[in-house]
Scaffold this motif. Structure first.
Motif, short mmCIF file in Angstrom:
data_model
loop_
_atom_site.label_atom_id
_atom_site.label_comp_id
_atom_site.label_asym_id
_atom_site.label_seq_id
_atom_site.Cartn_x
_atom_site.Cartn_y
_atom_site.Cartn_z
N ASP A 17 -12.41 33.70 2.96
CA ASP A 17 -11.38 32.95 3.68
C ASP A 17 -11.99 32.10 4.80
O ASP A 17 -11.61 30.94 5.00
N TYR A 18 -12.94 32.70 5.53
CA TYR A 18 -13.59 31.98 6.63
C TYR A 18 -14.31 30.73 6.10
O TYR A 18 -14.15 29.63 6.63
N ALA A 19 -15.08 30.90 5.03
CA ALA A 19 -15.83 29.79 4.46
C ALA A 19 -14.88 28.75 3.86
O ALA A 19 -15.10 27.54 4.01
N ASN A 20 -13.83 29.20 3.20
CA ASN A 20 -12.87 28.29 2.58
C ASN A 20 -12.17 27.43 3.63
O ASN A 20 -12.01 26.21 3.44
N ALA A 59 -22.93 32.70 11.32
CA ALA A 59 -23.69 31.64 11.99
C ALA A 59 -24.31 30.70 10.96
O ALA A 59 -24.34 29.48 11.15
N ALA A 60 -24.80 31.24 9.86
CA ALA A 60 -25.37 30.41 8.80
C ALA A 60 -24.31 29.50 8.21
O ALA A 60 -24.56 28.30 7.96
N ILE A 61 -23.11 30.03 8.01
CA ILE A 61 -22.00 29.22 7.49
C ILE A 61 -21.64 28.12 8.49
O ILE A 61 -21.48 26.95 8.13
N ASP A 62 -21.53 28.49 9.77
CA ASP A 62 -21.18 27.52 10.80
C ASP A 62 -22.22 26.40 10.91
O ASP A 62 -21.87 25.22 11.00
N LEU A 63 -23.50 26.76 10.90
CA LEU A 63 -24.55 25.75 11.02
C LEU A 63 -24.56 24.82 9.81
O LEU A 63 -24.74 23.60 9.95
N GLY A 89 -31.81 38.45 6.78
CA GLY A 89 -31.31 37.13 7.12
C GLY A 89 -30.40 36.65 6.01
O GLY A 89 -30.26 37.30 4.96
N PHE A 90 -29.77 35.51 6.24
CA PHE A 90 -28.85 34.96 5.25
C PHE A 90 -29.14 33.47 5.06
O PHE A 90 -29.46 32.76 6.01
N ASN A 91 -29.04 33.05 3.82
CA ASN A 91 -29.18 31.63 3.47
C ASN A 91 -27.82 31.11 3.05
O ASN A 91 -27.09 31.80 2.33
N VAL A 93 -26.55 17.95 -0.31
CA VAL A 93 -26.95 19.36 -0.35
C VAL A 93 -27.52 19.72 1.01
O VAL A 93 -28.41 19.05 1.52
N ILE A 94 -26.99 20.81 1.59
CA ILE A 94 -27.43 21.26 2.91
C ILE A 94 -27.77 22.73 2.81
O ILE A 94 -26.98 23.54 2.31
N LYS A 95 -28.97 23.10 3.30
CA LYS A 95 -29.43 24.49 3.30
C LYS A 95 -29.66 24.92 4.74
O LYS A 95 -30.20 24.17 5.54
#
Length: 175
Positions: free
Chosen positions: A18-21, A77-81, A51-53, A67-69
Motif C-alpha cells: 500500500d505504501y509503495a502503491n 527509505a529505499a522506496i522513498d529515495l 540492506g534493501f534494493n 529505470v531508477i535503482k
C-alpha cells in the motif's frame, strides 16, 4: 497506469504494498502519460549487513523507459529515495514538454504577425533594411523627410548603424 510491486528474497506485506502503491500513484501529478510502473524490492545481505534494493521502471508513452535503482538499510527509505529520484526525472520531463509547448505558442503568435491585429497583441509589421552602402546623415534625413516613416535605419560613413527618427515636436533625433 499498470502498477506491479514485487519482492525478492522476502515476503511483501500489505502495508509495504500500500505504501509503495500510494507513492507511485503520486507520480501521476506531473501529467505525463505513464503507461506502467514496476517496483522490485529485494533484500540484500553482504558481509553480515542487511540492506534493501529498490528498482523502479517507468514506461512513458512516446519516451524511453526510466529505470531508477536505490539502496538503503531501511526498506521504506529505499522506496522513498527511489520515488524522490523518479519525481525529479518526471519533473524535468514535464518542464521540457511545457517549455517546448510554450515556445510553440510563441511561434504561432509570431506567424500571425502581419495579419489582422488580435486583441492584446500589438501589430508588428516586418520591414527589410536597405543597408547596401554607407550614407551621410543628411542623405538619411532627406529620405526620412520624403517618406511617411517614423524612423530610418542606416549605416553612416564610419560603418556605424544609426537611427534617425521624427520627434513629436517636429524636429529629428539621431542615435
Amino acid at each position: 497506469m499498470n502498477t506491479s510491486i514485487t519482492g525478492k528474497q522476502f515476503e511483501l506485506t500489505e502495508a509495504i504494498k500500500d505504501y509503495a502503491n500510494n507513492a507511485i500513484d503520486a507520480l501521476s501529478k506531473y501529467g505525463l502519460d505513464i503507461i506502467s510502473s514496476r517496483l522490485v524490492l529485494s533484500a540484500d545481505e553482504k558481509n553480515g549487513k542487511k540492506g534493501f534494493n529498490a528498482e523502479l521502471a517507468l514506461n512513458l508513452a512516446h519516451k524511453n523507459t526510466i529505470v531508477i535503482k536505490q539502496k538503503d538499510k531501511d526498506l521504506y527509505a529505499a522506496i522513498d529515495l527511489t520515488l524522490e529520484r523518479a519525481s525529479k526525472v518526471l519533473r524535468r520531463e514535464h518542464d521540457k514538454v511545457t517549455t517546448l509547448k510554450g515556445k510553440a505558442d510563441e511561434k504561432d503568435a509570431r506567424s500571425l504577425i502581419g495579419s489582422e491585429p488580435i486583441d492584446g497583441i500589438d501589430e508588428i509589421v516586418p520591414t527589410e533594411l536597405e543597408l547596401y552602402k554607407p550614407q551621410e546623415i543628411e542623405e538619411a534625413l532627406e529620405k526620412l523627410k520624403n517618406s511617411d516613416m517614423q524612423f530610418y535605419v542606416f549605416n553612416d560613413i564610419d560603418a556605424k548603424m544609426r537611427v534617425i527618427y521624427k520627434r513629436t515636436d517636429g524636429k529629428f533625433g539621431l542615435f
